[in-house]
Design an enzyme around this catalytic site. Sequence first.
Site, PDB file in Angstrom:
ATOM      1  N   CYS B 133     118.715 -20.764   3.801  1.00 50.61           N
ATOM      2  CA  CYS B 133     120.077 -21.028   3.320  1.00 50.61           C
ATOM      3  C   CYS B 133     120.040 -21.212   1.803  1.00 50.61           C
ATOM      4  O   CYS B 133     119.869 -22.324   1.300  1.00 50.61           O
ATOM      5  CB  CYS B 133     120.667 -22.264   4.009  1.00 50.61           C
ATOM      6  SG  CYS B 133     122.383 -22.582   3.537  1.00 50.61           S
ATOM      7  N   CYS B 136     122.559 -23.564   0.264  1.00 48.87           N
ATOM      8  CA  CYS B 136     122.275 -24.995   0.484  1.00 48.87           C
ATOM      9  C   CYS B 136     121.195 -25.478  -0.479  1.00 48.87           C
ATOM     10  O   CYS B 136     121.358 -26.468  -1.181  1.00 48.87           O
ATOM     11  CB  CYS B 136     121.735 -25.238   1.892  1.00 48.87           C
ATOM     12  SG  CYS B 136     122.802 -24.709   3.222  1.00 48.87           S
ATOM     13  N   ASP B 137     120.062 -24.791  -0.454  1.00 50.04           N
ATOM     14  CA  ASP B 137     118.853 -25.334  -1.061  1.00 50.04           C
ATOM     15  C   ASP B 137     118.560 -24.787  -2.455  1.00 50.04           C
ATOM     16  O   ASP B 137     117.696 -25.318  -3.148  1.00 50.04           O
ATOM     17  CB  ASP B 137     117.652 -25.063  -0.139  1.00 50.04           C
ATOM     18  CG  ASP B 137     117.827 -25.731   1.225  1.00 50.04           C
ATOM     19  OD1 ASP B 137     118.470 -26.786   1.268  1.00 50.04           O
ATOM     20  OD2 ASP B 137     117.335 -25.198   2.220  1.00 50.04           O
TER      21      ASP B 137
END
Lengths: 78, 305
Positions: B133, B136-137
């Site tokens: 992701c 996200c990261d």
Amino acid sequence: MTREVKIYTTPGCPYCKMAKKFLGDNDIKYQEFNVVEDKAARDEMRNKCSSLGVPTICFDDEVLVGFDEAQLREKLGL
Amino acid sequence: MYELIIVGAGPAGMTAAVYAARKRLNTLLISDDVGGQPITTVGIENYMGYQFIEGPELMQKFEEQVRQFPSDVKVQVGQKAESLSRIDGGFEIKTDKGEIHRAKAVIFATGKRPRKLNVLGEKEFLGRGVTYCAICDGPLFAGENVAVIGGGNSALEAAEDMIRIAQHVYLISLTPLTGDRILIDKVTGASNLTVFVDHEILEIKGKGRVEGIKIRDLKSKQQRELDVGGVFIEIGLIPNSEAIKAITTLNRFGEVEVNYANETGVPGLFAAGDVTNVPEKQIVVAAGEGAKAALQAHRYLQRLK
């Protein structure tokens, strides 16, 4: 029972939103740290929780990386 | 025995559930999660009725619409269908929680999941530098070197994000880059990006967290190691079709083969959405296919009576 639940997040992360919604829906109080803006929190997540993924959810001695509802439910005793 | 079981609660499964409820079919909707792939989609600008909506919000609206019909559609989340078999008068589904559910007809709408690399270190360092992701990261790797694995649009989008955040980005693809030309041009022009095409990943290395990767040139067989702190894996999606592969036909991509009416080769077994061979994996297409499958299932059940 009151326990200290910390959740480390990034603003664009959909799983973080889902995790927060889950905690909120279950009346679990939590402290949120945006690790993009808060460098100290980012270091804490990296060093204390050995995590490089969000959401990282920490309570008691548990560190959960990612949002897995079934696992979170079990660890929180819901 | 239910009249209908819908497996999967993404756009196809949830739309099928609403159509089934409106036909008053006694329905069970089972899924390991609610929302499916749109949950990780930040902005949706091509689902009609919304000029812009976030994926999780759209899926929450889908869920609310399904839950309007509690007497017709029972929703069971947190269970994954492990196998589906034919029994007298219908089908039997076994879940990973050991439960058994039976129905006269089934709509299989389990979608797709991110493909894994299956290399050493991938599992060990998940959440410790390995991620699926990027949105996200990505920000966690500010100022570091990172590798983005893949050559399609998802990989290029991840690379595009990361060239703004990371020190240096290595884009590594097994094939020449296959994404949209506009994205390829945008990304490959960046001064802090190096592209390795026709390269495979041999290993993700580190101690406690990712510290590097080992790659190999498919042609010259030459190996090299790159120092990276993050590995973003964006190598496409695979269909969640394992549970029914024993009883119906899959194409060479592992997708469930259906005809224009969402029928598989097995009477009473329908499939819809991204798990099928229907072209164009889009939310609006999956929702439409879910509606078609439910109406066809209703017709099938009427004929049984």
